[in-house]
Design an enzyme around this catalytic site. Structure first.
Site, PDB file in Angstrom:
ATOM      1  N   SER A 337     -21.833  24.449  19.947  1.00 62.63           N
ATOM      2  CA  SER A 337     -22.370  23.145  20.340  1.00 62.63           C
ATOM      3  C   SER A 337     -23.831  22.969  19.969  1.00 62.63           C
ATOM      4  CB  SER A 337     -22.226  22.958  21.862  1.00 62.63           C
ATOM      5  OG  SER A 337     -20.883  23.042  22.254  1.00 62.63           O
ATOM      6  N   HIS A 431     -19.928  20.561  29.292  1.00 59.85           N
ATOM      7  CA  HIS A 431     -19.095  21.767  29.232  1.00 59.85           C
ATOM      8  C   HIS A 431     -19.138  22.564  30.532  1.00 59.85           C
ATOM      9  CE1 HIS A 431     -17.792  21.303  25.137  1.00 59.85           C
ATOM     10  NE2 HIS A 431     -19.037  21.111  24.732  1.00 59.85           N
TER      11      HIS A 431
END
Length: 501
Positions: A337, A431
């Site tokens: 990410s 997340h």
């Protein structure tokens, strides 16, 4: 004819994430006024008020709410035509403002029935009477424009239109083209309605391959907001061997990607995006014995009007189940990410230091001395310029000397910087809410200009340990506790020891 021919010849692949998807056309309220159909640029206020009066159904009395006839379909269709004919700019902003302001909640009725609820409680009336009073109050808390949105949602193409309209609202609020509490409230009401209409029961999971319709491939490319697709060869790579691409579509808007997830199938947890999106010829066949790990490296919402509607969490969960069925040998699920906002945050810290007589609170004395020797300047202004123009990446010495301090600063930014107790960074927050572990920070993981500019080239692996995601999510949402690996916690500890923030 093969799909390669028609895909390559009629139009080039559009670059960048800002190209509007072809299906759900997004038109900006904030953009300059464009000439639409005849008369649209000079739409009269009187005509607008007349249209709204015809289109927005009145809230029927509580006693007859179940018996009230639905508005004529022609009224909804007329509103859609009128709105689209206005084009972008001030006329749409004016219509949305009037709709929110003049057709909201009847505050007089709300006050009246609030008093009756309090009266029923004070008089200790029977439970049935209290519940009915509360139900009346709940009914009159509905804004009048909600009836219009409900009606439009039932029309053919109406859901598509409402996503479009909310996209205008979101962008208009962001740019202050529309503003005020009434508009913000209407935006929230429409978001909640879309959240119900786009719940998982109405969503279809679809996989994209090179055999998918050319139009779908184009939309997937246009919507890629994390790592822009360069050309058709790149696109073929991203849906080919050792890669998976999935999207959610809605039963009322079939074939239209709403949110897209790209996955790389690897033998270990990737530490660099270059290895995933580099331009190499796609392999013809997969060796499943080499696949032990799934890397989620890009998730992109394609429709601005669905911002805030929970789709990403469900998409990841559905894709995990799909991969487990197809490739049961996969044991590790992780992201790779970006860290949007890190460079901006770091430059902000340096600016605040500059105001305090060049005090160095981010680097050790030896690090600052080495940086000053390489740059030939001991002021933070020079460092800020290097970060703002990405020039530091050209110096191997600076890349080396920045490695450790930037890693510990990034660890603190992700782990220690908070907004209302939760992670400040939106990607980390997303997340962590899903129950992942902040597992590893990777140096020089994204050396693209965008990656260097946004996060000094760093990326993060958030690992999904499937047996722990529910408890991790509950701990984060309930007690705001972040689950992190030893690497991350060690870097956080180094930051606390070496920085004086």
């Amino acid at each position: 004819m093969s799909r390669l021919g028609p895909c390559l010849s009629p139009r080039p692949l559009l670059r960048g994430p800002w190209a509007a998807p072809r299906g759900l056309r997004r038109v900006s309220v904030a953009a300059g006024l464009r000439r639409g159909p005849a008369g649209s640029s000079t739409a009269s206020v009187a005509g607008m008020e007349e249209l709204l009066s015809r289109s927005v159904p009145p809230l029927p009395p509580y006693e007859t709410k179940e018996k009230a006839p639905p508005p004529a379909e022609l009224r909804g269709a007329e509103f859609v035509r009128y709105y689209r004919a206005l084009g972008a700019g001030q006329p749409r902003a004016e219509l949305l403002t009037r709709l929110a302001r003049d057709f909201g909640v009847d505050h007089g009725r709300v006050a009246e029935f609030s008093a009756k609820v309090l009266q029923a409680r004070e008089q200790q009336r029977e439970l049935g009477a209290l519940l009915q009073a509360e139900d009346r109050l709940r009914y009159y808390l509905n804004p009048q424009y909600r009836g219009l949105f409900q009606h439009l949602g039932r029309l053919e193409g109406g859901l598509r239109f409402l996503v479009e309209l909310r996209g205008d609202l979101v962008e208009g609020l962001a740019t202050k083209a529309v503003d005020g509490p009434h508009v913000k409230e209407m935006n929230g009401v429409l978001k909640n309605m879309l959240s119900e209409w786009f719940s998982t029961g109405f969503l279809n999971l679809e996989r994209v391959t090179w055999q998918s319709p050319c139009e779908v491939l184009q939309k997937i490319s246009d919507s890629e907001a994390v790592h822009p697709v360069r050309n058709w060869v790149d696109m073929k790579r991203r849906v080919g061997s050792y890669r998976r691409c999935y999207f959610f579509s809605h039963c009322a808007i079939p074939g239209e990607p709403l949110i897209v997830l790209h996955v790389a199938l690897t033998s270990d947890i990737s530490s660099s995006i270059q290895a995933i999106v580099k331009e190499v010829p796609p392999l013809e066949t997969e060796d499943t014995d080499k696949i032990t790990t799934a890397i989620f490296y890009s998730i992109s919402l394609t429709q601005q009007g669905l911002q805030g509607v929970e789709l990403g969490t469900y998409l990841i969960k559905r894709v995990v189940k799909e991969l487990q069925k197809e490739l049961p040998q996969i044991k590790a699920f992780s992201t790779l990410s970006p860290v949007p906002g890190f460079t901006k945050w770091l430059v902000g810290l340096l600016s605040s230091q500059a105001k305090e007589l060049e005090r160095n609170e981010l680097f050790t004395e030896s690090e600052w001395q080495e940086i000053s020797e390489i740059t030939g300047d001991s002021t933070t202004e020079t460092l800020k310029k290097l970060l703002n123009n990405n020039e530091w990446v050209r110096s191997e010495k600076l890349v080396e000397v920045f490695h450790l301090p930037f890693m510990r600063l990034c660890a603190w930014y992700l782990y220690g910087e908070k907004h209302r107790g939760y992670a400040l960074n939106p990607v980390a927050n997303f997340h962590l809410q899903n129950g992942s572990v902040m597992w590893r920070i990777n140096w020089m993981a994204d050396t693209s200009p965008r990656g260097i500019a946004a996060s000094c080239g760093m990326m993060v692996n958030y690992r999904y340990f499937l047996e722990d995601t529910a408890s991790n999510s509950a701990a984060y949402l309930g007690t705001k506790q972040i689950k992190a690996s030893e690497q991350v916690l060690s870097l956080v500890s180094q930051f606390q020891q070496n920085s004086k923030l």
